[in-house]
Write a protein that holds these residues in place. Structure first.
Motif, mmCIF file in Angstrom:
data_model
loop_
_atom_site.group_PDB
_atom_site.id
_atom_site.type_symbol
_atom_site.label_atom_id
_atom_site.label_comp_id
_atom_site.label_asym_id
_atom_site.label_seq_id
_atom_site.Cartn_x
_atom_site.Cartn_y
_atom_site.Cartn_z
ATOM 1 N N TYR A 193 0.828 -1.207 0.000
ATOM 2 C CA TYR A 193 0.000 0.000 0.000
ATOM 3 C C TYR A 193 0.864 1.258 0.000
ATOM 4 N N ASN A 194 1.921 1.248 0.785
ATOM 5 C CA ASN A 194 2.749 2.446 0.863
ATOM 6 C C ASN A 194 3.722 2.561 -0.303
ATOM 7 N N ASP A 195 4.099 1.443 -0.885
ATOM 8 C CA ASP A 195 4.848 1.503 -2.138
ATOM 9 C C ASP A 195 3.995 2.168 -3.210
ATOM 10 N N CYS A 196 2.724 1.814 -3.242
ATOM 11 C CA CYS A 196 1.789 2.416 -4.193
ATOM 12 C C CYS A 196 1.648 3.915 -3.938
ATOM 13 N N LEU A 197 1.547 4.292 -2.673
ATOM 14 C CA LEU A 197 1.447 5.710 -2.326
ATOM 15 C C LEU A 197 2.649 6.488 -2.844
ATOM 16 N N TYR A 198 3.849 5.999 -2.562
ATOM 17 C CA TYR A 198 5.044 6.775 -2.908
ATOM 18 C C TYR A 198 5.364 6.736 -4.398
ATOM 19 N N ASN A 199 4.930 5.703 -5.086
ATOM 20 C CA ASN A 199 5.090 5.697 -6.541
ATOM 21 C C ASN A 199 4.180 6.716 -7.216
ATOM 22 N N ASN A 200 3.137 7.134 -6.511
ATOM 23 C CA ASN A 200 2.159 8.056 -7.098
ATOM 24 C C ASN A 200 2.057 9.378 -6.343
ATOM 25 N N LEU A 201 3.019 9.647 -5.487
ATOM 26 C CA LEU A 201 2.940 10.804 -4.603
ATOM 27 C C LEU A 201 2.784 12.121 -5.365
ATOM 28 N N TYR A 202 3.452 12.247 -6.489
ATOM 29 C CA TYR A 202 3.424 13.498 -7.244
ATOM 30 C C TYR A 202 2.513 13.443 -8.471
ATOM 31 N N SER A 203 1.996 12.260 -8.789
ATOM 32 C CA SER A 203 1.237 12.115 -10.035
ATOM 33 C C SER A 203 -0.261 11.956 -9.838
ATOM 34 N N VAL A 204 -0.702 11.636 -8.614
ATOM 35 C CA VAL A 204 -2.120 11.373 -8.352
ATOM 36 C C VAL A 204 -2.551 12.136 -7.102
ATOM 37 N N GLN A 205 -3.754 12.686 -7.127
ATOM 38 C CA GLN A 205 -4.250 13.443 -5.975
ATOM 39 C C GLN A 205 -4.787 12.537 -4.871
ATOM 40 N N TYR A 206 -5.499 11.470 -5.266
ATOM 41 C CA TYR A 206 -6.097 10.581 -4.270
ATOM 42 C C TYR A 206 -5.717 9.131 -4.547
ATOM 43 N N ILE A 207 -5.235 8.468 -3.496
ATOM 44 C CA ILE A 207 -4.946 7.041 -3.525
ATOM 45 C C ILE A 207 -6.076 6.324 -2.795
ATOM 46 N N ILE A 208 -6.617 5.267 -3.421
ATOM 47 C CA ILE A 208 -7.721 4.523 -2.813
ATOM 48 C C ILE A 208 -7.344 3.046 -2.736
ATOM 49 N N PRO A 209 -7.044 2.513 -1.552
ATOM 50 C CA PRO A 209 -6.816 1.071 -1.421
ATOM 51 C C PRO A 209 -8.160 0.329 -1.476
ATOM 52 N N LEU A 210 -8.266 -0.612 -2.388
ATOM 53 C CA LEU A 210 -9.494 -1.394 -2.522
ATOM 54 C C LEU A 210 -9.158 -2.865 -2.697
ATOM 55 N N ASP A 211 -10.055 -3.724 -2.209
ATOM 56 C CA ASP A 211 -9.999 -5.137 -2.542
ATOM 57 C C ASP A 211 -10.860 -5.365 -3.778
ATOM 58 N N THR A 212 -10.660 -6.490 -4.431
ATOM 59 C CA THR A 212 -11.358 -6.737 -5.690
ATOM 60 C C THR A 212 -12.819 -7.123 -5.492
ATOM 61 N N ASP A 213 -13.278 -7.205 -4.250
ATOM 62 C CA ASP A 213 -14.695 -7.495 -3.992
ATOM 63 C C ASP A 213 -15.428 -6.284 -3.423
ATOM 64 N N GLU A 214 -14.866 -5.098 -3.613
ATOM 65 C CA GLU A 214 -15.522 -3.895 -3.098
ATOM 66 C C GLU A 214 -15.345 -2.742 -4.081
ATOM 67 N N ILE A 215 -16.333 -1.859 -4.081
ATOM 68 C CA ILE A 215 -16.336 -0.727 -5.010
ATOM 69 C C ILE A 215 -17.044 0.446 -4.347
ATOM 70 N N ILE A 216 -16.522 1.649 -4.526
ATOM 71 C CA ILE A 216 -17.168 2.855 -3.999
ATOM 72 C C ILE A 216 -18.141 3.368 -5.054
ATOM 73 N N ILE A 217 -19.424 3.389 -4.709
ATOM 74 C CA ILE A 217 -20.463 3.811 -5.648
ATOM 75 C C ILE A 217 -21.036 5.166 -5.225
ATOM 76 N N PRO A 218 -20.938 6.188 -6.079
ATOM 77 C CA PRO A 218 -21.634 7.456 -5.809
ATOM 78 C C PRO A 218 -23.144 7.233 -5.948
ATOM 79 N N LEU A 219 -23.905 7.733 -5.005
ATOM 80 C CA LEU A 219 -25.347 7.488 -5.013
ATOM 81 C C LEU A 219 -26.133 8.608 -5.683
#
Length: 387
Positions: A193-219
């Motif tokens: 998770y933190n390797d992912c964070l630091y690889n994207n520290l300057y290129s992405v505004q929001y990092i979202i850790p997710l498992d493959t059985d979950e999804i954030i749905i806007p209602l």
């Protein structure tokens, strides 16, 4: 990972391109776990982030130069026996992308989730994710086929990982070990998770850790960008304009829940009427628990890379400044968690608390047409669609 709970002081040798000798600074440990979670003895490898403060290398201009590599040493005058190159990509990035998803080490040796994985990936792209970063132990050949397909299109990045120290890394043995040593597994998830964070520290505004059985749905909104624009607007105060994390509450969508009486037709029958193929798991499963998990329990978050220092699956562990959190109201968005049953810790209350009241929730169907088309196209190309 470090093989003791209280590691000794160490130093950093920072190597610069235009300096003959390294600059030495005292390293700083950031413990990336919570003591209340247990497993904090020397018996277990402990997750730490080690940071090396950079002093201005040019005293006349007070300009901070960017080091080329770093070594860790025991004492100020020790000779280095290690050296890591520093990847600094901020200078090449003009604008941050909105979202990247991080997925902990995939461990599906004998379980083929390839069809569900394609549906999940395609929905994330519909929601506005620019890239997904997978970490991988061992996976079924069909899963590899899916990941290779998306990686060839530069839509995902796959990093193969192993367990540290003396922990087992023979594929079958490692799988059994992780299944029977859940706390050790959770501690080791901190690393990808933190390797992912630091690889994207300057290129992405929001990092979202997710498992493959979950999804954030806007209602209410159509995608994550619209959601976060609205959330930032309502969350701003005189004290806080941008929070370190934006937390989303979770709710269970159980695999086996169907209503078969005449008043409440089964989800399968509804889906069949709407032409949703049986292999699209998320679109097929539209009955959820009527009870959300408690606030903060198994939640997922949008982690702001301007503030995050270390992250966990569910929460921020360390921040630049305060770890401020804004909880997104579950009328705006929620995490749809697709499971056979409640997590182990909630088994005793699962039936009466989370299975007793079931609701029909078709929020995901606003993506139905696009998701069906894109997922089916990819599955057909990969030869994974069984007609």
């Amino acid at each position: 990972m470090i093989n003791r709970f209280s590691p000794p002081p160490i130093h950093c040798q920072l190597w610069f391109a235009n300096l003959r000798i390294p600059v030495v600074t005292s390293a700083i440990y950031h413990y990336s776990w919570r003591k209340k979670w247990g497993y904090t003895s020397d018996e277990f490898l402990q997750p730490y982030l080690i940071t090396c403060p950079i002093r201005p290398a040019n005293s006349s201009t007070n300009r901070t130069l960017i080091p080329k590599s770093v070594s860790l040493i025991e004492t100020y005058c020790s000779n280095a026996t290690n050296n890591l190159p520093i990847r600094y990509n901020q200078q090449f990035i003009t604008k941050k992308e909105d979202f990247a998803v991080c997925v902990k080490g995939l461990d599906f040796m004998h379980t083929d989730i390839s069809v569900r994985l394609v549906e999940w990936i395609e929905l994330l792209y519909i929601l506005g994710v620019k890239k997904i970063f997978f970490y991988q132990f061992d996976v079924h050949p069909n899963i590899s086929k899916v990941l290779n397909y998306y990686q060839s299109r530069q839509l995902v990045q796959v990093t193969k990982i192993s367990l540290p120290g003396t922990l087992p890394n023979l594929p079958g043995l490692r799988h059994s070990f992780l299944e029977s040593h859940r706390p050790v597994k959770r501690q080791n998830e901190i690393i990808p998770y933190n390797d992912c964070l630091y690889n994207n520290l300057y290129s992405v505004q929001y990092i979202i850790p997710l498992d493959t059985d979950e999804i954030i749905i806007p209602l209410i909104h159509q995608d994550w960008s619209q959601l976060m624009t609205a959330v930032r607007k309502v969350s701003q105060t005189q004290e806080e304009s941008h929070y370190a994390s934006y937390e989303v509450r979770s709710v269970y969508f159980f695999d086996d829940v169907n209503y078969n009486d005449t008043n409440k037709p089964s989800a399968a029958n509804i889906s069949h009427t709407l032409g949703i193929p049986s292999y699209l798991h998320m679109l097929q499963h539209v009955y959820r628990s009527g009870t959300y998990l408690k606030v903060g329990w198994y939640a997922k978050s949008f982690f702001n890379t301007d503030h995050a220092v270390t992250i966990h699956n569910h929460i921020l562990l360390n921040c630049f400044g305060r770890c401020t959190k804004y909880r997104i109201n579950n009328t705006l968005a929620h995490v749809q968690h697709y499971r056979k049953d409640c997590v182990k810790e909630l088994q005793k209350v699962c039936q009466n608390t989370y299975r007793k009241h079931i609701l029909l929730d078709t929020s995901i169907w606003k993506y139905k047409a696009e998701s069906m088309q894109k997922t089916s196209n990819v599955l057909t190309q990969l030869g994974l669609l069984t007609l």
